[in-house]
Design an enzyme around this catalytic site. Structure first.
Site, short mmCIF file in Angstrom:
data_model
loop_
_atom_site.label_atom_id
_atom_site.label_comp_id
_atom_site.label_asym_id
_atom_site.label_seq_id
_atom_site.Cartn_x
_atom_site.Cartn_y
_atom_site.Cartn_z
N LYS A 214 3.38 6.46 5.02
CA LYS A 214 2.34 5.53 4.56
C LYS A 214 2.76 4.11 4.90
O LYS A 214 3.90 3.71 4.67
CB LYS A 214 2.14 5.66 3.04
N SER B 87 -5.75 3.66 4.46
CA SER B 87 -5.29 2.77 3.39
C SER B 87 -6.45 2.09 2.67
O SER B 87 -6.38 0.91 2.30
CB SER B 87 -4.33 1.71 3.95
N LYS C 256 0.11 3.85 -2.64
CA LYS C 256 -0.90 4.90 -2.54
C LYS C 256 -0.30 6.30 -2.41
O LYS C 256 -1.02 7.30 -2.55
CB LYS C 256 -1.84 4.59 -1.38
N SER D 128 0.78 -1.25 0.00
CA SER D 128 0.00 0.00 0.00
C SER D 128 0.81 1.29 0.00
O SER D 128 0.22 2.37 -0.09
CB SER D 128 -0.96 0.01 1.20
#
Length: 381
Positions: free
Chosen positions: A223, A115, A63, A60
């Site tokens: 992140k 997320s 992202k 993720s």
């Protein structure tokens, strides 16, 4: 015979000792990650790396690219109608509903804090027109940034494609780029966010999954990521004093502590050296340039105490034209200043020319122009 055995044992002890001497990359900090990098944000200098250029699954942290493309699209205030396809996205979710209408800005917060894979698909469809269209934009931006060992196949990082990968170094480049955007900085560093929920009588409350925002006081954003194939991935940013750092770990069993260890070592071992100050530069050159040269930005660069005396500066100037007129050259780039560290170029910046004021028109010229304007003659064609 006893002497021979003693020699053999001694040789084994020496070989084991040599084998356990840490390599340069591990000399100052040890991390659990298979791939890792610590980069200084202003200069892009890599302060620590471990297998940083090997292609790996990234989960993720993908992202980050999805977020910056959404922010740069100029559509953050637009309303997005959530598709059925978006709500069917597997994995982590903010539980969007088919047909729901929600502001793109809220989706980006859900993307970065929780997320949400459903938010990733909704963003991609709105900004790129389709998933394929958005993936094209992702790879186009990756090339622009210089992410040479990266390929995106989706906007969320799920393991649904074999050719979705990046490296620790490339993800640091992406984060360095994204952190130049104030909106991205704000979103990535937000601990809690409230978003409207149009089908319920209560608002959505989103808490950032990045535990470093509360675990390590210098953290400014980042992140998280995880899939079964990628394992734990993490990108984070931290600022202490005048130094801002970016940390990336891929496939790490202890990523929170990996990042803290890298940050602590970076802040301890390096200082930001002001190598060249903005403003007028005093160098010996020809009469045309003498006392008329300046640079617009101060150059700072991370360095250890041992490196502070290893900086040098070289100025390269263009040869002035024969018909050089100083009043018409103000603000023109006429060369560059190169900063060397231990004999290697690490930074460059343009050198600009600042001459005298523009020449004023004479009295006769001014009266003539006024007369011509009065009788209706166009001065410029």
């Amino acid at each position: 015979m006893r002497m021979i055995w003693k020699l053999v044992i001694f040789a084994l002890m020496v070989s084991l000792f040599i084998a356990n001497i840490p390599q340069k990359v591990d000399a100052s900090v040890s991390v659990s990650a298979r791939g890792a990098v610590l980069m200084e944000q202003e200069s892009g200098r890599v302060l620590f790396e471990k297998d940083a250029h090997t292609k790996r699954r990234i989960a993720s942290i993908t992202k980050i690219m999805t977020a910056i493309l959404a922010i740069e699209s100029g559509k953050m205030d637009e309303i997005v109608k959530v598709s059925e396809q978006a709500t069917r996205a597997e994995g982590s979710s903010v539980y969007l509903k088919p047909g729901e209408k929600i502001k793109l800005e809220h989706l980006v917060y859900g993307l970065m804090l929780r997320s949400g894979n459903d938010t990733a698909v909704a963003i991609a469809e709105h900004v790129g027109g389709s998933l394929d269209g958005f993936v094209y934009l992702m790879n186009q931006k990756a090339r622009e940034i210089g992410m040479l060992n990266t390929h995106f196949s989706n906007p969320h990082g799920l393991d649904d494609h074999e050719d979705h990968y990046s490296t620790a170094y490339d993800m640091a480049l992406l984060t360095r780029y994204a952190m130049q955007n104030e909106t991205y900085q704000k979103i990535a560093g937000t601990k809690n966010y409230k978003a409207p929920n149009p089908t319920e009588n209560w608002d959505r409350q989103w808490k950032n999954k990045n535990r470093l925002l509360t675990k390590y006081k210098y953290t400014t954003g980042g992140k998280t990521g995880y899939t079964k194939r990628a394992k734990r991935t993490l990108v984070s940013t931290a600022t202490k004093g005048d130094m801002s750092l970016i940390a990336v770990t891929l496939n790490a069993s202890d990523d929170w502590n990996d990042h803290i260890a890298m940050y602590e070592n970076g802040f301890k071992s390096y200082d930001m050296a002001e190598v060249l100050s903005k403003g007028k530069i005093d160098i010996k050159t020809n009469k045309v340039y003498q006392e008329h040269l300046y640079i617009k930005n101060t150059i700072v660069y991370p360095a250890t105490n041992e490196e502070m005396d290893l900086f040098s500066i070289r100025y390269k100037l263009n040869k002035p034209d024969e018909d050089w007129e100083e009043s018409n050259r103000n603000g023109e780039a006429v060369g560059k200043a190169q900063v060397f560290l231990d004999g290697k170029v690490v930074r460059e910046t343009p050198i600009y020319y600042q001459g005298g004021p523009e020449k004023k028109r004479g009295l006769f010229e001014s009266i003539k122009n006024i007369f011509l304007s009065v009788i209706g003659v166009r001065l410029y064609g």
